[in-house]
Design a protein around this motif. Structure first.
Motif, PDB file in Angstrom:
ATOM      1  N   VAL B  20       1.166  -1.115  -0.190  1.00  0.00           N
ATOM      2  CA  VAL B  20      -0.004  -0.045   0.106  1.00  0.00           C
ATOM      3  C   VAL B  20       0.866   1.135   0.035  1.00  0.00           C
ATOM      4  O   VAL B  20       1.641   1.323   0.559  1.00  0.00           O
ATOM      5  N   ALA B  21       0.546   2.366  -0.831  1.00  0.00           N
ATOM      6  CA  ALA B  21       1.108   3.378  -0.918  1.00  0.00           C
ATOM      7  C   ALA B  21       0.097   4.366  -0.700  1.00  0.00           C
ATOM      8  O   ALA B  21      -0.946   4.484  -1.412  1.00  0.00           O
ATOM      9  N   VAL B  22       0.265   5.541   0.334  1.00  0.00           N
ATOM     10  CA  VAL B  22      -0.664   6.438   0.504  1.00  0.00           C
ATOM     11  C   VAL B  22      -0.174   7.684   0.464  1.00  0.00           C
ATOM     12  O   VAL B  22       0.796   8.079   1.053  1.00  0.00           O
ATOM     13  N   GLU B  23      -0.643   8.860  -0.247  1.00  0.00           N
ATOM     14  CA  GLU B  23      -0.340   9.997  -0.310  1.00  0.00           C
ATOM     15  C   GLU B  23      -1.288  11.057   0.073  1.00  0.00           C
ATOM     16  O   GLU B  23      -2.673  10.961  -0.195  1.00  0.00           O
ATOM     17  N   ASP B  24      -0.864  11.960   0.849  1.00  0.00           N
ATOM     18  CA  ASP B  24      -1.807  13.112   1.391  1.00  0.00           C
ATOM     19  C   ASP B  24      -1.686  14.040   0.261  1.00  0.00           C
ATOM     20  O   ASP B  24      -0.856  14.856   0.010  1.00  0.00           O
ATOM     21  N   LEU B  25      -2.867  14.356  -0.533  1.00  0.00           N
ATOM     22  CA  LEU B  25      -2.889  15.048  -1.738  1.00  0.00           C
ATOM     23  C   LEU B  25      -2.739  16.421  -1.271  1.00  0.00           C
ATOM     24  O   LEU B  25      -2.209  17.333  -2.212  1.00  0.00           O
ATOM     25  N   THR B  26      -3.349  16.979  -0.305  1.00  0.00           N
ATOM     26  CA  THR B  26      -3.288  18.479  -0.041  1.00  0.00           C
ATOM     27  C   THR B  26      -2.360  18.800   1.113  1.00  0.00           C
ATOM     28  O   THR B  26      -2.231  20.076   1.271  1.00  0.00           O
ATOM     29  N   GLY B  27      -1.939  17.780   1.911  1.00  0.00           N
ATOM     30  CA  GLY B  27      -1.145  18.130   3.349  1.00  0.00           C
ATOM     31  C   GLY B  27      -2.112  18.356   4.293  1.00  0.00           C
ATOM     32  O   GLY B  27      -1.829  18.741   5.346  1.00  0.00           O
ATOM     33  N   GLY B  28      -3.334  18.471   3.959  1.00  0.00           N
ATOM     34  CA  GLY B  28      -4.350  18.873   4.921  1.00  0.00           C
ATOM     35  C   GLY B  28      -4.907  17.707   5.997  1.00  0.00           C
ATOM     36  O   GLY B  28      -5.747  17.839   6.604  1.00  0.00           O
ATOM     37  N   GLY B  29      -4.408  16.466   5.359  1.00  0.00           N
ATOM     38  CA  GLY B  29      -5.180  15.254   6.171  1.00  0.00           C
ATOM     39  C   GLY B  29      -6.718  14.821   5.884  1.00  0.00           C
ATOM     40  O   GLY B  29      -7.105  14.542   6.703  1.00  0.00           O
ATOM     41  N   ASP B  30      -6.965  15.655   4.895  1.00  0.00           N
ATOM     42  CA  ASP B  30      -8.476  14.829   4.407  1.00  0.00           C
ATOM     43  C   ASP B  30      -8.556  14.656   2.866  1.00  0.00           C
ATOM     44  O   ASP B  30      -9.639  13.952   2.863  1.00  0.00           O
ATOM     45  N   HIS B  31      -7.492  14.911   2.271  1.00  0.00           N
ATOM     46  CA  HIS B  31      -7.595  14.180   0.735  1.00  0.00           C
ATOM     47  C   HIS B  31      -6.620  13.344   0.428  1.00  0.00           C
ATOM     48  O   HIS B  31      -5.549  13.891   0.416  1.00  0.00           O
ATOM     49  N   PHE B  32      -6.866  11.935   0.385  1.00  0.00           N
ATOM     50  CA  PHE B  32      -5.777  11.041   0.227  1.00  0.00           C
ATOM     51  C   PHE B  32      -5.825  10.435  -1.015  1.00  0.00           C
ATOM     52  O   PHE B  32      -6.928  10.145  -1.808  1.00  0.00           O
ATOM     53  N   ARG B  33      -4.778   9.752  -1.530  1.00  0.00           N
ATOM     54  CA  ARG B  33      -4.641   8.894  -2.751  1.00  0.00           C
ATOM     55  C   ARG B  33      -4.059   7.392  -2.202  1.00  0.00           C
ATOM     56  O   ARG B  33      -3.091   7.447  -1.585  1.00  0.00           O
ATOM     57  N   ALA B  34      -4.723   6.424  -2.433  1.00  0.00           N
ATOM     58  CA  ALA B  34      -4.144   5.139  -1.944  1.00  0.00           C
ATOM     59  C   ALA B  34      -3.840   4.208  -3.227  1.00  0.00           C
ATOM     60  O   ALA B  34      -4.733   4.102  -3.998  1.00  0.00           O
ATOM     61  N   GLU B  35      -2.814   3.588  -3.198  1.00  0.00           N
ATOM     62  CA  GLU B  35      -2.509   2.574  -4.459  1.00  0.00           C
ATOM     63  C   GLU B  35      -2.431   1.311  -3.605  1.00  0.00           C
ATOM     64  O   GLU B  35      -1.349   1.431  -2.752  1.00  0.00           O
ATOM     65  N   VAL B  36      -3.093   0.294  -4.028  1.00  0.00           N
ATOM     66  CA  VAL B  36      -3.191  -0.863  -3.282  1.00  0.00           C
ATOM     67  C   VAL B  36      -3.022  -1.914  -4.007  1.00  0.00           C
ATOM     68  O   VAL B  36      -3.686  -2.162  -5.093  1.00  0.00           O
TER      69      VAL B  36
END
Lengths: 131, 79
Positions: B20-36
């Motif tokens: 799993v790789a998870v990226e915080d898209l905005t740095g705000g802790g509410d919009h994420f992208r997960a590659e699983v």
């Protein structure tokens, strides 16, 4: 309007429209990037679709997600079946699977494809001032 | 506020053996992208694959986690 009536309305919309998009905002004025991209993919393929803005009442989203089991917006339904949200729709658009599912030709250059007028779900409050 | 590493750990715990790789898209802790990447996705439709990931977070999606963009695949690369 009761929650049951809202759910019934959503269910009807899914069954009665071959291509039904639930989104934030409208195809002309999307209120969210994910919704904009999903509507944009349908526009690029030139298919007619119905769209419903879920923002006017929070219960629309609650009932929709309860019905579909899918937590996020947008949600695209084709022939009564949930196809997915923006990630899946964009993946399928780029691979050509979405065109195949909708029975249309994949445009060679999506950016220059004509932007057809999308069918809108009438709620009886529209005016025609823009015409 | 959820963090990328917390989301990653929770997906990996729910889908043992997944990468799993998870990226915080905005740095705000509410919009994420997960590659699983998980072999549990084999034979499932995309909808079913994404639901497995959404189900890890339940009602937090749309709540504290405003948006979770998902990309799923199996180790062999087939859908």
């Amino acid at each position: 309007m009761t929650n049951d009536e809202i759910r019934g309305f959503i269910d009807n919309a899914i069954q009665e429209n071959q291509v039904m998009l639930f989104m934030k905002g409208t195809p002309h004025e999307p209120a969210c990037g994910f919704s904009a991209r999903t509507a944009g993919a349908l526009n690029a393929l030139g298919v007619q679709y119905a769209a419903l803005d879920i923002l006017p009442d929070p219960r629309i989203r609650e009932e929709l997600s309860g019905l579909s089991g899918w937590p996020t917006i947008p949600q695209l339904f084709v022939k009564g079946e949930l196809v997915g949200g923006s990630d899946i729709v964009m993946e399928m658009f780029e691979s050509g699977e979405l065109a195949e599912l909708l029975g249309v030709e994949q445009p060679e250059e999506p950016a220059e494809a004509p932007q057809p007028e999308p069918a809108r779900q009438r709620i009886g409050l529209e005016n025609n001032l823009a015409d | 506020m959820p963090t990328s590493s917390e989301l990653k750990e929770r997906i990996e715990a729910a889908l043992p053996g997944s990468a799993v790789a998870v990226e915080d898209l905005t740095g705000g802790g509410d919009h994420f992208r997960a590659e699983v990447v998980s072999d549990q996705f084999a034979g499932l439709s995309r909808i079913q694959q994404h639901k497995l990931v959404y189900d890890v977070f339940g009602a937090e999606i749309g709540g504290p986690i405003h948006a979770l963009s998902i990309k799923t695949s199996t180790p062999g690369g087939a859908q």
